[in-house]
Write a protein that holds these residues in place. Sequence first.
Motif, PDB file in Angstrom:
ATOM      1  N   ARG A  74      -3.121   6.520 -14.432  1.00 35.29           N
ATOM      2  CA  ARG A  74      -3.980   5.604 -13.686  1.00 35.29           C
ATOM      3  C   ARG A  74      -3.380   4.213 -13.607  1.00 35.29           C
ATOM      4  NH1 ARG A  74     -10.192   7.013 -15.684  1.00 35.29           N
ATOM      5  NH2 ARG A  74     -10.191   9.203 -14.977  1.00 35.29           N
ATOM      6  N   ARG A  75      -2.792   3.771 -14.696  1.00 38.19           N
ATOM      7  CA  ARG A  75      -2.197   2.439 -14.716  1.00 38.19           C
ATOM      8  C   ARG A  75      -0.704   2.561 -14.405  1.00 38.19           C
ATOM      9  NH1 ARG A  75      -3.807  -1.056 -19.841  1.00 38.19           N
ATOM     10  NH2 ARG A  75      -2.785  -2.588 -18.467  1.00 38.19           N
ATOM     11  N   LEU A  76      -0.312   1.870 -13.361  1.00 33.09           N
ATOM     12  CA  LEU A  76       1.083   1.934 -12.923  1.00 33.09           C
ATOM     13  C   LEU A  76       1.756   0.559 -13.054  1.00 33.09           C
ATOM     14  CD1 LEU A  76       0.626   4.206  -9.765  1.00 33.09           C
ATOM     15  CD2 LEU A  76       1.515   4.875 -12.011  1.00 33.09           C
ATOM     16  N   TYR A  77       1.321  -0.194 -14.035  1.00 33.32           N
ATOM     17  CA  TYR A  77       1.916  -1.511 -14.238  1.00 33.32           C
ATOM     18  C   TYR A  77       3.382  -1.353 -14.650  1.00 33.32           C
ATOM     19  CZ  TYR A  77       2.768  -6.195 -16.054  1.00 33.32           C
ATOM     20  OH  TYR A  77       3.291  -7.443 -16.286  1.00 33.32           O
ATOM     21  N   GLY A  78       4.275  -2.045 -13.949  1.00 29.82           N
ATOM     22  CA  GLY A  78       5.702  -1.942 -14.238  1.00 29.82           C
ATOM     23  C   GLY A  78       6.409  -0.842 -13.475  1.00 29.82           C
ATOM     24  N   PHE A  79       5.639  -0.031 -12.737  1.00 31.12           N
ATOM     25  CA  PHE A  79       6.235   1.029 -11.921  1.00 31.12           C
ATOM     26  C   PHE A  79       6.588   0.454 -10.546  1.00 31.12           C
ATOM     27  CE2 PHE A  79       4.249   3.275 -15.232  1.00 31.12           C
ATOM     28  CZ  PHE A  79       4.664   4.605 -15.245  1.00 31.12           C
ATOM     29  N   THR A  80       7.794   0.713 -10.096  1.00 26.34           N
ATOM     30  CA  THR A  80       8.208   0.315  -8.756  1.00 26.34           C
ATOM     31  C   THR A  80       8.972   1.468  -8.116  1.00 26.34           C
ATOM     32  OG1 THR A  80      10.379  -0.596  -9.365  1.00 26.34           O
ATOM     33  CG2 THR A  80       8.470  -2.073  -9.561  1.00 26.34           C
ATOM     34  N   LEU A  81       9.161   1.371  -6.813  1.00 25.09           N
ATOM     35  CA  LEU A  81       9.921   2.411  -6.113  1.00 25.09           C
ATOM     36  C   LEU A  81      11.375   2.437  -6.572  1.00 25.09           C
ATOM     37  CD1 LEU A  81       8.577   2.012  -2.457  1.00 25.09           C
ATOM     38  CD2 LEU A  81       7.771   3.532  -4.264  1.00 25.09           C
ATOM     39  N   LEU A  82      11.862   1.302  -7.049  1.00 26.77           N
ATOM     40  CA  LEU A  82      13.262   1.231  -7.454  1.00 26.77           C
ATOM     41  C   LEU A  82      13.514   1.842  -8.832  1.00 26.77           C
ATOM     42  CD1 LEU A  82      14.097  -2.397  -6.229  1.00 26.77           C
ATOM     43  CD2 LEU A  82      14.929  -0.258  -5.241  1.00 26.77           C
ATOM     44  N   ASN A  83      12.470   1.930  -9.669  1.00 26.70           N
ATOM     45  CA  ASN A  83      12.700   2.448 -11.018  1.00 26.70           C
ATOM     46  C   ASN A  83      12.028   3.795 -11.256  1.00 26.70           C
ATOM     47  OD1 ASN A  83       9.978   1.929 -11.473  1.00 26.70           O
ATOM     48  ND2 ASN A  83      10.322   0.148 -12.779  1.00 26.70           N
ATOM     49  N   ILE A  84      11.741   4.530 -10.175  1.00 23.70           N
ATOM     50  CA  ILE A  84      11.081   5.835 -10.307  1.00 23.70           C
ATOM     51  C   ILE A  84      11.850   6.779 -11.228  1.00 23.70           C
ATOM     52  CG2 ILE A  84      10.502   7.959  -9.059  1.00 23.70           C
ATOM     53  CD1 ILE A  84       9.437   6.248  -6.802  1.00 23.70           C
ATOM     54  N   PRO A  85      13.165   6.980 -11.043  1.00 22.23           N
ATOM     55  CA  PRO A  85      13.882   7.905 -11.944  1.00 22.23           C
ATOM     56  C   PRO A  85      13.754   7.517 -13.409  1.00 22.23           C
ATOM     57  CG  PRO A  85      15.236   7.395 -10.027  1.00 22.23           C
ATOM     58  CD  PRO A  85      14.059   6.469  -9.979  1.00 22.23           C
ATOM     59  N   MET A 138       0.946   9.672   4.901  1.00 22.94           N
ATOM     60  CA  MET A 138       0.378   9.960   3.593  1.00 22.94           C
ATOM     61  C   MET A 138      -1.142   9.870   3.615  1.00 22.94           C
ATOM     62  SD  MET A 138       3.053   8.336   0.826  1.00 22.94           S
ATOM     63  CE  MET A 138       2.309   9.355  -0.454  1.00 22.94           C
ATOM     64  N   ALA A 139      -1.676   8.906   4.385  1.00 25.64           N
ATOM     65  CA  ALA A 139      -3.133   8.789   4.493  1.00 25.64           C
ATOM     66  C   ALA A 139      -3.724  10.010   5.186  1.00 25.64           C
ATOM     67  CB  ALA A 139      -3.494   7.523   5.259  1.00 25.64           C
ATOM     68  N   ASP A 140      -3.023  10.503   6.186  1.00 26.14           N
ATOM     69  CA  ASP A 140      -3.492  11.704   6.879  1.00 26.14           C
ATOM     70  C   ASP A 140      -3.447  12.911   5.954  1.00 26.14           C
ATOM     71  OD1 ASP A 140      -4.214  13.068   9.483  1.00 26.14           O
ATOM     72  OD2 ASP A 140      -2.354  14.135   9.019  1.00 26.14           O
ATOM     73  N   GLY A 141      -2.442  12.920   5.067  1.00 28.34           N
ATOM     74  CA  GLY A 141      -2.308  14.057   4.157  1.00 28.34           C
ATOM     75  C   GLY A 141      -3.379  14.096   3.084  1.00 28.34           C
ATOM     76  N   ASP A 142      -3.796  12.941   2.565  1.00 27.58           N
ATOM     77  CA  ASP A 142      -4.821  12.948   1.516  1.00 27.58           C
ATOM     78  C   ASP A 142      -6.228  12.624   2.037  1.00 27.58           C
ATOM     79  OD1 ASP A 142      -4.845  10.176   1.914  1.00 27.58           O
ATOM     80  OD2 ASP A 142      -3.504   9.807   0.219  1.00 27.58           O
ATOM     81  N   ARG A 143      -6.329  12.483   3.367  1.00 28.84           N
ATOM     82  CA  ARG A 143      -7.638  12.281   4.014  1.00 28.84           C
ATOM     83  C   ARG A 143      -8.343  11.017   3.516  1.00 28.84           C
ATOM     84  NH1 ARG A 143      -7.503  15.755   8.327  1.00 28.84           N
ATOM     85  NH2 ARG A 143      -6.721  17.806   7.663  1.00 28.84           N
ATOM     86  N   GLN A 177       0.827  -1.208   0.000  1.00 29.16           N
ATOM     87  CA  GLN A 177       0.000   0.000   0.000  1.00 29.16           C
ATOM     88  C   GLN A 177       0.863   1.260   0.000  1.00 29.16           C
ATOM     89  OE1 GLN A 177      -3.409   0.574   0.014  1.00 29.16           O
ATOM     90  NE2 GLN A 177      -3.951  -1.587  -0.219  1.00 29.16           N
ATOM     91  N   LEU A 178       1.970   1.240   0.742  1.00 25.31           N
ATOM     92  CA  LEU A 178       2.866   2.404   0.728  1.00 25.31           C
ATOM     93  C   LEU A 178       3.520   2.543  -0.641  1.00 25.31           C
ATOM     94  CD1 LEU A 178       4.305   4.728   2.163  1.00 25.31           C
ATOM     95  CD2 LEU A 178       6.079   3.097   2.877  1.00 25.31           C
ATOM     96  N   ASP A 179       3.914   1.437  -1.243  1.00 27.17           N
ATOM     97  CA  ASP A 179       4.494   1.440  -2.579  1.00 27.17           C
ATOM     98  C   ASP A 179       3.560   2.116  -3.575  1.00 27.17           C
ATOM     99  OD1 ASP A 179       4.720   0.226  -5.359  1.00 27.17           O
ATOM    100  OD2 ASP A 179       6.539  -0.598  -4.470  1.00 27.17           O
ATOM    101  N   ARG A 180       2.285   1.675  -3.582  1.00 19.42           N
ATOM    102  CA  ARG A 180       1.302   2.251  -4.512  1.00 19.42           C
ATOM    103  C   ARG A 180       1.002   3.706  -4.179  1.00 19.42           C
ATOM    104  NH1 ARG A 180       1.760  -0.345  -8.873  1.00 19.42           N
ATOM    105  NH2 ARG A 180       3.787  -0.642  -7.874  1.00 19.42           N
ATOM    106  N   ARG A 181       1.007   4.025  -2.896  1.00 19.13           N
ATOM    107  CA  ARG A 181       0.696   5.395  -2.460  1.00 19.13           C
ATOM    108  C   ARG A 181       1.764   6.362  -2.973  1.00 19.13           C
ATOM    109  NH1 ARG A 181      -3.511   5.141   1.592  1.00 19.13           N
ATOM    110  NH2 ARG A 181      -4.268   7.247   1.925  1.00 19.13           N
ATOM    111  N   ILE A 182       3.015   5.973  -2.841  1.00 17.98           N
ATOM    112  CA  ILE A 182       4.099   6.838  -3.299  1.00 17.98           C
ATOM    113  C   ILE A 182       4.044   7.016  -4.810  1.00 17.98           C
ATOM    114  CG2 ILE A 182       6.613   6.996  -3.546  1.00 17.98           C
ATOM    115  CD1 ILE A 182       6.860   5.628  -0.828  1.00 17.98           C
ATOM    116  N   LEU A 183       3.857   5.926  -5.531  1.00 17.29           N
ATOM    117  CA  LEU A 183       3.817   6.003  -6.992  1.00 17.29           C
ATOM    118  C   LEU A 183       2.625   6.829  -7.477  1.00 17.29           C
ATOM    119  CD1 LEU A 183       4.771   2.313  -7.874  1.00 17.29           C
ATOM    120  CD2 LEU A 183       6.217   4.341  -8.106  1.00 17.29           C
ATOM    121  N   SER A 184       1.483   6.642  -6.829  1.00  9.69           N
ATOM    122  CA  SER A 184       0.289   7.402  -7.226  1.00  9.69           C
ATOM    123  C   SER A 184       0.465   8.888  -6.941  1.00  9.69           C
ATOM    124  CB  SER A 184      -0.935   6.875  -6.472  1.00  9.69           C
ATOM    125  OG  SER A 184      -1.209   5.536  -6.821  1.00  9.69           O
TER     126      SER A 184
END
Length: 275
Positions: free
Chosen positions: A149-160, A264-269, A135-142
């Motif tokens: 909307r589709r984040l298939y293939g996106f990971t925290l390691l390949n953000i740059p 992050m949950a507190d920030g986006d309510r 959930q944190l992984d998806r939260r950061i990417l989103s």
Amino acid sequence: MDLEQTVAVLLSKNEQLGQENHLLKSVLGLLKENVDLTARMQSCNNDTLEELTVCSTSGRQPPSLCQHTFDERQFKKDIQQTRLKRTSSPVDFTTFIQSSVQTAISDRTEFQSSQAKTPFQVKGPDRLLGEVAYQLDRRILSHIFQGHRRLYGFTLLNIPGKIKEVSTHPLTGKVDEGYQLHLTQRHGDLMKKLNQLGYKTELHPAFTEFIVNNYGILKERPGESSDQATDYNNPNFLMKLIMTKAPTELKRDLLVLLTCLCSMADGDRKPLLLW
């Protein structure tokens, strides 16, 4: 004998006399040095004998011997202190490890150690540990890629790499530098906030992937109004789960992930777990 031969003989004898004179001077110098050295040795012996005689009657050590003993003791003391500094006690070593994990190298070492030592026998409820990391992984990417909307293939390691990819036109290959800068800034700003909560960009993206791969995620989402959904979105429940179910080596970093997710949950309510 003519004049030229006489001059040659005289020059030869003069050169020979010069060499002999130089040799005599060298021998004389050696004799003088020998005499001086003998005198100094005799004087030193006399002083040492007198010193020893005085010390034997007074019960104290000669100054030279006292100084030698002091220097030897100080040397041994310094060596011992150096060894103590290099070899810490188990308690000091633990403290050192806990403080050194602030650096990237120590973080990676500890993470690799936990991978090697931690046995995984995942049960149904334990999947919630993997779900928190996911959930944190998806939260950061989103948060960074809000327009995707589709984040298939996106990971925290390949953000740059993904920032560069989505900023490049697929046909022309032209880079939208403005959009690329926008995404880079969003990523940087978010990492600064999470870093204040203990999140480390050198460690936790790989740690998150490790947790998800080993624990998995929930197979079924809880009902919206169920007690299970209430528990899963309760930070205290999740914290207790980590403290009771997670291996010791993983607890601290799992708590960091949970803290970041709560922030992050507190920030986006929104709820902690989004489906």
